[in-house]
Scaffold this motif. Structure first.
Motif, short mmCIF file in Angstrom:
data_model
loop_
_atom_site.label_atom_id
_atom_site.label_comp_id
_atom_site.label_asym_id
_atom_site.label_seq_id
_atom_site.Cartn_x
_atom_site.Cartn_y
_atom_site.Cartn_z
N PRO A 188 -15.31 0.39 7.82
CA PRO A 188 -15.93 1.39 6.97
C PRO A 188 -17.63 1.26 7.03
O PRO A 188 -18.52 2.09 6.83
CB PRO A 188 -15.38 1.50 5.61
CG PRO A 188 -14.67 0.24 5.48
CD PRO A 188 -14.36 -0.28 6.76
N GLY A 189 -18.06 -0.18 6.97
CA GLY A 189 -19.37 -0.38 6.89
C GLY A 189 -20.21 -0.17 8.02
O GLY A 189 -21.39 -0.12 8.26
N ALA A 190 -19.54 0.46 9.16
CA ALA A 190 -20.10 0.88 10.50
C ALA A 190 -20.63 1.96 10.48
O ALA A 190 -21.25 2.37 11.61
CB ALA A 190 -19.54 0.21 11.58
N VAL A 191 -20.10 2.77 9.40
CA VAL A 191 -20.35 4.37 9.78
C VAL A 191 -21.05 4.83 8.40
O VAL A 191 -21.06 4.35 7.28
CB VAL A 191 -19.17 5.29 9.81
CG1 VAL A 191 -18.71 4.85 11.21
CG2 VAL A 191 -18.16 4.93 8.95
N ASP A 192 -21.53 5.95 8.54
CA ASP A 192 -22.22 6.68 7.32
C ASP A 192 -21.00 7.32 6.47
O ASP A 192 -20.43 8.32 6.94
CB ASP A 192 -23.14 7.93 7.77
CG ASP A 192 -23.78 8.58 6.57
OD1 ASP A 192 -23.28 8.40 5.59
OD2 ASP A 192 -24.88 9.33 6.77
N LEU A 193 -20.45 6.84 5.44
CA LEU A 193 -19.42 7.07 4.42
C LEU A 193 -19.49 8.49 3.79
O LEU A 193 -18.58 9.35 3.71
CB LEU A 193 -19.02 5.92 3.60
CG LEU A 193 -18.55 4.79 4.26
CD1 LEU A 193 -18.24 3.47 3.44
CD2 LEU A 193 -17.08 5.07 5.17
N GLU A 194 -20.93 8.88 3.44
CA GLU A 194 -20.87 10.12 3.10
C GLU A 194 -20.67 11.17 3.94
O GLU A 194 -20.27 12.18 3.68
CB GLU A 194 -22.41 10.08 2.67
CG GLU A 194 -22.65 9.39 1.09
CD GLU A 194 -23.85 9.75 0.50
OE1 GLU A 194 -24.76 10.52 0.92
OE2 GLU A 194 -24.32 9.07 -0.39
N ILE A 237 -11.07 4.14 0.97
CA ILE A 237 -11.71 3.50 -0.14
C ILE A 237 -11.13 2.17 0.01
O ILE A 237 -12.02 1.36 -0.47
CB ILE A 237 -11.18 4.28 -1.37
CG1 ILE A 237 -11.76 5.66 -1.37
CG2 ILE A 237 -11.11 3.66 -2.48
CD1 ILE A 237 -11.40 6.53 -2.41
N GLN A 238 -9.84 1.94 0.12
CA GLN A 238 -9.42 0.46 0.02
C GLN A 238 -10.03 -0.36 1.23
O GLN A 238 -10.58 -1.62 0.74
CB GLN A 238 -7.92 0.52 0.46
CG GLN A 238 -6.90 1.05 -0.61
CD GLN A 238 -6.85 0.44 -1.93
OE1 GLN A 238 -7.70 0.72 -2.78
NE2 GLN A 238 -6.46 -0.69 -2.04
N ALA A 239 -10.31 -0.08 2.26
CA ALA A 239 -10.65 -0.69 3.41
C ALA A 239 -12.39 -0.99 3.09
O ALA A 239 -13.03 -1.95 2.96
CB ALA A 239 -11.03 0.15 4.82
N GLU A 240 -13.22 -0.09 2.32
CA GLU A 240 -14.50 -0.17 1.82
C GLU A 240 -14.57 -0.99 0.85
O GLU A 240 -15.37 -1.91 0.78
CB GLU A 240 -15.20 1.17 1.36
CG GLU A 240 -16.58 1.03 1.19
CD GLU A 240 -17.20 2.25 0.24
OE1 GLU A 240 -18.41 2.16 0.22
OE2 GLU A 240 -16.31 2.98 -0.01
N ARG A 260 0.80 -1.38 0.04
CA ARG A 260 -0.04 -0.02 0.05
C ARG A 260 0.76 1.25 0.06
O ARG A 260 0.24 2.34 -0.09
CB ARG A 260 -0.81 -0.08 1.36
CG ARG A 260 -2.00 -1.04 1.28
CD ARG A 260 -2.93 -1.21 2.35
NE ARG A 260 -1.84 -1.52 3.52
CZ ARG A 260 -1.63 -2.82 3.72
NH1 ARG A 260 -2.02 -3.81 2.99
NH2 ARG A 260 -0.94 -3.31 4.82
N ALA A 261 2.27 1.00 0.16
CA ALA A 261 2.90 2.23 0.25
C ALA A 261 3.10 3.06 -0.97
O ALA A 261 3.12 4.32 -1.13
CB ALA A 261 4.53 1.91 0.79
N ASP A 262 2.93 2.46 -2.08
CA ASP A 262 3.07 3.06 -3.47
C ASP A 262 1.70 3.14 -4.19
O ASP A 262 1.74 3.35 -5.27
CB ASP A 262 3.95 2.59 -4.54
CG ASP A 262 3.59 1.01 -4.47
OD1 ASP A 262 2.49 0.35 -3.88
OD2 ASP A 262 4.66 0.26 -5.26
N GLY A 263 0.47 3.26 -3.35
CA GLY A 263 -0.76 3.40 -3.83
C GLY A 263 -1.29 2.31 -4.63
O GLY A 263 -2.24 2.49 -5.46
N ARG A 264 -0.79 0.98 -4.49
CA ARG A 264 -1.24 -0.22 -5.40
C ARG A 264 -2.48 -0.87 -4.68
O ARG A 264 -1.88 -1.05 -3.62
CB ARG A 264 -0.13 -0.85 -5.63
CG ARG A 264 0.93 -0.14 -6.84
CD ARG A 264 1.90 -1.10 -7.34
NE ARG A 264 3.03 -0.47 -7.96
CZ ARG A 264 4.31 -0.90 -8.28
NH1 ARG A 264 4.58 -2.15 -7.87
NH2 ARG A 264 5.06 -0.04 -9.10
N ASN A 265 -3.32 -1.32 -5.39
CA ASN A 265 -4.33 -2.14 -4.83
C ASN A 265 -3.83 -3.74 -4.84
O ASN A 265 -4.23 -4.48 -5.73
CB ASN A 265 -5.67 -2.20 -5.24
CG ASN A 265 -6.82 -2.92 -4.64
OD1 ASN A 265 -6.60 -3.23 -3.65
ND2 ASN A 265 -7.97 -2.83 -5.30
#
Length: 444
Positions: free
Chosen positions: A251-257, A285-288, A7-12
């Protein structure tokens, strides 16, 4: 590589992909060094001195030994006994490339994680141990004791029992802990020493340094992001801090908007936070994506960015600091949010439009906007030029004209504009001569 963080260089990159990459790297490495290992073992088993002067010595040099083995046993001799050694090296490669397998406080530093050290220490005791098989099988081939790997396993088991596979295990285990520990510890120490000598903020595009406008013009600081593990949440109230921490972990436990609105609102007020908020957004975004495969947060984030973009002139008129924070934030988002490892096309023109606004004469007369323009070009200029080179040419025409026609331009603003012009002309790098000229005060 040891301690690699995908994740250090922005790759999924998934944990499985990282483990496979580590295993393949171990496989390739073992294939390349196997001939040297075979020669090393032959040298170790030879009782006579490794010298031409000893007539009884079969081997007396690397090249001579290689030719001798090739003539007597053929090219495959250099890779006999290779399979058990390969199992060992693949295991090490997978472990070293997968620090994310370890969780918990004790594993906060992957390079020295006790999980990795324990797994590395357990590799020699796999039943039957590849390490023991390799050390027994490879030298025995010279005397044709075992025909195949299967023959070696069956013969050793029948003649000496199952414990034969663990002969010499005690000294091996005693040696492997300091070996693995020193390997990861030295890696971690050298990594930290390198980061101290060359901070991450100065490595991305050469020496990305900007004047600190809050101090005198001769005072400088390096701009960039702090360590990945740290986020600037101190300025939030306790409830908001908890909201953001939950969004990062579950992330599923909160209102992401709501989370997206909180981050954007705070980025428009806090310049320090706006410089690193993109990294936090990327993590959410990655976690979601991993948890639910959705993009609610990204959609909410882009919608808010679009709203603020459409009202950018009103924002600038209302608050110059808010405007500078917005440009910093959207460039930060552009830098972090990628699709197939490429910047998002939807953000290219909005980012360009913001930078064009900063290059207008009325903006160039304000040091805050000039500083923001130069910082963001250092950060994303090279990426933007790859996406739309023609617009970058047009932008630098404005910057050049602003430098050549310095109506109301401060000496600091002139220096910054000259520096970014030279930076782009040098291929988005700072030459040693330019660094010495522009940043000579840094060492002081």
């Amino acid at each position: 590589m040891v301690g690699y963080d995908p994740r250090a260089d922005g790759r999924n990159v998934s944990n499985l992909e990282v483990a496979v990459a580590g295993s393949v790297s171990g496989l390739v490495t073992r294939v390349l060094i196997s001939p040297l290992d075979v020669i090393k073992i032959r040298f170790q088993l030879q009782i006579e001195r490794l010298s031409r002067s000893d007539p009884n010595a079969k081997y007396h040099g690397i090249l001579q030994a290689g030719r001798q083995i090739l003539q007597e046993e053929g090219p495959t001799a250099f890779w006999k006994g290779h399979i058990p050694a390969q199992l060992l090296s693949i295991g090490y490669g997978a472990v070293q490339c997968s620090p994310s397998w370890c969780t918990g406080p004790a594993c906060a530093t992957p390079e020295t994680s006790p999980c990795i050290l324990c797994v590395a220490a357990c590799l020699p005791v796999w039943p039957p141990s590849p390490y023991i098989l390799w050390t027994c099988y490879a030298p025995a081939l010279q005397r044709r004791v075992y025909k195949t790997l299967r023959n070696a396993v069956v013969t050793m088991y029948r003649t000496e029992g199952p414990l034969v596979f663990y002969k010499g295990l005690n000294p091996t285990l005693i040696a492997i802990f300091p070996y693995a520990g020193f390997q990861f510890s030295f890696y971690s120490s050298l990594k930290h020493a390198y980061e101290w000598a060359m901070p991450a903020e100065g490595k991305k595009n050469g020496a990305v340094i900007s004047p600190n406008l809050g101090k005198s013009c001769c005072s400088w600081m390096v701009m960039g992001e702090p360590r990945r593990e740290e986020y600037k949440m101190q300025s939030f109230d306790a409830a908001t801090q908890q909201l953001l921490k939950t969004a990062l972990k579950d992330p599923g436990a909160v209102d992401l908007e709501k989370v997206a609105n909180v981050i954007v609102d705070h980025s428009l007020q806090d310049c320090v936070f706006s410089k690193e908020a993109g990294r936090m957004c990327y993590a959410i975004i990655q976690a979601e994506s991993k948890q639910a495969g959705q993009s609610v947060f990204r959609r909410g984030l882009l919608n808010r960015l679009q709203q603020e973009y459409q009202a950018r002139e009103q924002l600038r008129a209302r608050s110059l600091q808010g405007w500078v924070c917005y440009v910093t934030f959207i460039c930060n988002i552009f830098d972090y949010l990628r699709v197939n490892n490429m910047p998002m096309m939807a953000l290219v023109n909005p980012v360009y439009d913001c930078l064009f606004r900063l290059a207008q004469p009325d903006s160039l007369s304000k040091e805050e906007e000039v500083d923001c323009l130069v910082l963001q070009l250092h950060r994303v200029g090279e990426q933007l030029e790859k996406m739309n080179g023609q617009r970058m040419d047009e932008l630098f025409v404005l910057i050049r004209d602003g430098f050549l026609l310095p109506t109301g331009l401060s000496s600091l603003a002139q220096l910054l504009l000259l520096e970014i012009i030279e930076f782009r002309a040098a291929g988005w790098k700072t030459t040693p001569a330019a660094h010495k000229y522009y940043y000579s005060e840094v060492s002081d």
